[in-house]
Scaffold this motif. Structure first.
Motif, short mmCIF file in Angstrom:
data_model
loop_
_atom_site.label_atom_id
_atom_site.label_comp_id
_atom_site.label_asym_id
_atom_site.label_seq_id
_atom_site.Cartn_x
_atom_site.Cartn_y
_atom_site.Cartn_z
N ASP A 71 6.51 -3.15 15.65
CA ASP A 71 6.84 -1.75 15.81
C ASP A 71 6.12 -0.88 14.78
OD1 ASP A 71 8.21 -2.47 13.55
OD2 ASP A 71 10.04 -1.40 14.07
N LYS A 72 5.23 -1.48 13.97
CA LYS A 72 4.44 -0.70 13.03
C LYS A 72 3.13 -0.23 13.65
CE LYS A 72 6.19 -2.99 8.86
NZ LYS A 72 5.84 -3.82 7.70
N ALA A 73 2.92 -0.49 14.92
CA ALA A 73 1.67 -0.10 15.58
C ALA A 73 1.95 0.90 16.68
CB ALA A 73 0.95 -1.33 16.14
N LEU A 74 1.11 1.94 16.74
CA LEU A 74 1.26 3.01 17.72
C LEU A 74 0.08 3.01 18.69
CD1 LEU A 74 2.50 5.89 15.44
CD2 LEU A 74 3.56 5.31 17.62
N VAL B 70 0.20 0.92 10.78
CA VAL B 70 0.51 1.45 9.46
C VAL B 70 1.42 0.47 8.72
CG1 VAL B 70 1.54 3.34 8.14
CG2 VAL B 70 0.24 3.83 10.22
N GLU B 71 1.03 0.11 7.52
CA GLU B 71 1.78 -0.82 6.68
C GLU B 71 2.19 -0.09 5.40
OE1 GLU B 71 3.21 -4.81 6.35
OE2 GLU B 71 1.82 -4.13 7.89
N PHE B 72 3.50 0.08 5.18
CA PHE B 72 3.98 0.68 3.93
C PHE B 72 4.05 -0.41 2.87
CE2 PHE B 72 5.92 3.57 7.10
CZ PHE B 72 5.30 4.74 6.71
N CYS B 73 3.41 -0.18 1.72
CA CYS B 73 3.33 -1.19 0.65
C CYS B 73 3.82 -0.60 -0.66
CB CYS B 73 1.89 -1.65 0.45
SG CYS B 73 1.05 -2.18 1.95
N PHE B 74 4.68 -1.33 -1.35
CA PHE B 74 5.13 -0.88 -2.66
C PHE B 74 3.95 -0.82 -3.62
CE2 PHE B 74 6.89 -1.53 -6.92
CZ PHE B 74 7.87 -0.55 -6.95
N ALA B 75 3.05 -1.79 -3.54
CA ALA B 75 1.83 -1.82 -4.36
C ALA B 75 0.78 -2.59 -3.58
CB ALA B 75 2.10 -2.46 -5.72
N LEU B 76 -0.48 -2.38 -3.95
CA LEU B 76 -1.58 -3.06 -3.27
C LEU B 76 -1.76 -4.44 -3.91
CD1 LEU B 76 -3.60 -2.50 -0.98
CD2 LEU B 76 -5.26 -1.83 -2.73
N ARG B 77 -0.79 -5.30 -3.68
CA ARG B 77 -0.82 -6.64 -4.26
C ARG B 77 -1.86 -7.51 -3.55
NH1 ARG B 77 4.94 -5.98 -3.71
NH2 ARG B 77 4.75 -7.26 -1.83
N ASP B 78 -2.09 -8.68 -4.14
CA ASP B 78 -3.12 -9.57 -3.60
C ASP B 78 -2.80 -10.06 -2.19
OD1 ASP B 78 -4.52 -9.31 -5.93
OD2 ASP B 78 -3.83 -11.20 -6.80
N ASP B 79 -1.51 -10.07 -1.83
CA ASP B 79 -1.14 -10.59 -0.51
C ASP B 79 -1.25 -9.55 0.60
OD1 ASP B 79 1.04 -9.07 -1.37
OD2 ASP B 79 2.49 -10.32 -0.30
N ALA C 225 -2.95 0.92 5.00
CA ALA C 225 -1.93 0.54 4.03
C ALA C 225 -1.55 1.78 3.23
CB ALA C 225 -2.45 -0.56 3.10
N VAL C 226 -0.30 2.24 3.40
CA VAL C 226 0.20 3.39 2.64
C VAL C 226 0.86 2.84 1.38
CG1 VAL C 226 1.76 5.38 2.65
CG2 VAL C 226 0.55 4.73 4.75
N VAL C 227 0.25 3.12 0.23
CA VAL C 227 0.65 2.48 -1.03
C VAL C 227 1.47 3.46 -1.88
CG1 VAL C 227 -0.17 1.25 -3.07
CG2 VAL C 227 -1.47 1.12 -0.92
N LEU C 228 2.63 2.98 -2.37
CA LEU C 228 3.57 3.85 -3.08
C LEU C 228 3.45 3.80 -4.60
CD1 LEU C 228 6.83 3.10 -1.04
CD2 LEU C 228 4.93 4.63 -0.47
N SER C 229 2.83 2.78 -5.15
CA SER C 229 2.75 2.67 -6.61
C SER C 229 1.63 1.71 -6.97
CB SER C 229 4.08 2.19 -7.20
OG SER C 229 4.35 0.85 -6.81
#
Length: 333
Positions: free
Chosen positions: A48-51, A64-73, A105-109
């Motif tokens: 459901d993250k794809a339009l 669209v992927e909401f990410c707390f941080a752009l971690r290695d994974d 990837a929408v990155v928050l921090s």
């Protein structure tokens, strides 16, 4: 990401046009056709993250992927997701070409130094030409309040507490704009909830959460205390002494005593907020409020497997299938 993930995904589903507009080149006509929903949902519920879109009349898909941080994974997650998504689109229309897919990837921090505009997951052997996937990186926390407001939607205003130049005065204007532009009291409450959740992320150390809580409470004149998701945040702030007495009125001694050290009460408040948010989603899907037993099942499952997984099931399962799922014994992940 816990509360941040479920809050943002809920808002994105309510305002898909506003989400999409930020990622389509300016001036290009775009039509949002809906969220991807297919047989592969049974395997990978995050679809459901794809339009599904039309851009300049041509089919497109935005992930669209909401990410707390752009971690290695994160690159691994994007690549894995695209595999499921590509398979879903092929199964849905055998023999038809799969529409072009854009991942963001929408990155928050994260780090203070600028993040790259694109990320990648390489799968080719070393020394061979690139194969794998590229994705866009939208580091919203590295943007200014003005840049977020320029996107023209209240959806992007909720990210204002993350902005590198966020101040109390700027957030006061954001709160006023949400108050003026939200379509209903319910939508205002949801937007304010997201705004407060973003303030807890605080990637720049602005420490504006208590001021923001007071702004929201003052603007709504106590209405939000009765909104479970935000009301619990206000009570928690009061418990920690983050609201000054002259601005919120002195709590009676009995109330102060009840608020101090009641960790079990906090847990019940969190569960109540989860039940309220997921209960509203259940009502939209089924056409009625959940029964007491169904609500209890929602909370138990949120505790066992996480609120995000329960939200996925509420979005993916239809009618009787959803009701049967809630009636089944809860299995921990």
């Amino acid at each position: 990401m816990g509360d941040a993930d479920i809050t943002l995904r809920h808002l994105a589903r309510r305002r898909p046009d506003d989400l999409v507009r930020a990622f389509v080149p300016e001036g290009r006509p775009v039509e949002v056709l809906g969220w991807i929903d297919s047989q592969v949902t049974n395997i990978e519920r995050r679809l459901d993250k794809a339009l599904r879109l039309r851009v300049d009349g041509e089919p497109r898909v935005l992930h669209v992927e909401f990410c707390f941080a752009l971690r290695d994974d994160v690159p691994d997650r994007v690549f894995e997701y695209l595999g499921f998504l590509f398979a879903a689109l092929r199964i849905e229309a055998p023999g038809e070409p799969v529409p072009p897919i854009e991942s963001v990837a929408v990155v928050l921090s994260g780090r203070r130094r600028r993040l790259p505009a694109t990320g990648q997951r390489r799968t080719a052997w070393p020394g061979r030409p690139f194969s794998g996937t590229h994705f866009r990186v939208d580091a919203v926390y590295q943007r200014t309040v003005g840049e977020l407001r320029a996107r023209g939607s209240v959806l992007w205003l909720v990210f204002a507490p993350l902005a590198r130049n966020a101040t109390a005065d700027a957030l006061r204007e954001v709160v006023a704009e949400i108050h003026a532009r939200a379509a209903s009291a319910e939508e205002r409450a949801e937007l304010y909830a997201a705004l407060l959740v973003m303030a807890t992320v605080d990637p720049w150390g602005h420490n504006l959460r208590k001021e923001l809580v007071m702004m929201v409470e003052d603007k709504e004149e106590g209405l939000l205390r009765r909104t479970p998701i935000i009301g619990e945040l206000i009570i928690e702030a009061e418990r920690r002494g983050e609201l000054r007495g002259e601005q919120r009125g002195e709590l009676r001694g009995e109330q102060r005593g009840e608020l101090r050290g009641e960790q079990r009460g906090e847990r019940r408040g969190e569960e109540k907020a989860i039940a309220e948010l997921l209960g509203r989603l259940f009502a939209r899907r089924i056409g009625r409020r959940p029964t007491a037993e169904e609500e209890r099942s929602i909370v138990e499952r949120a505790r066992a497997i996480g609120p995000g997984e329960v939200e996925d099931a509420l979005l993916d399962l239809e009618g009787e299938a959803l009701i049967r799922w809630l009636a089944e014994p809860t299995r921990r992940s």
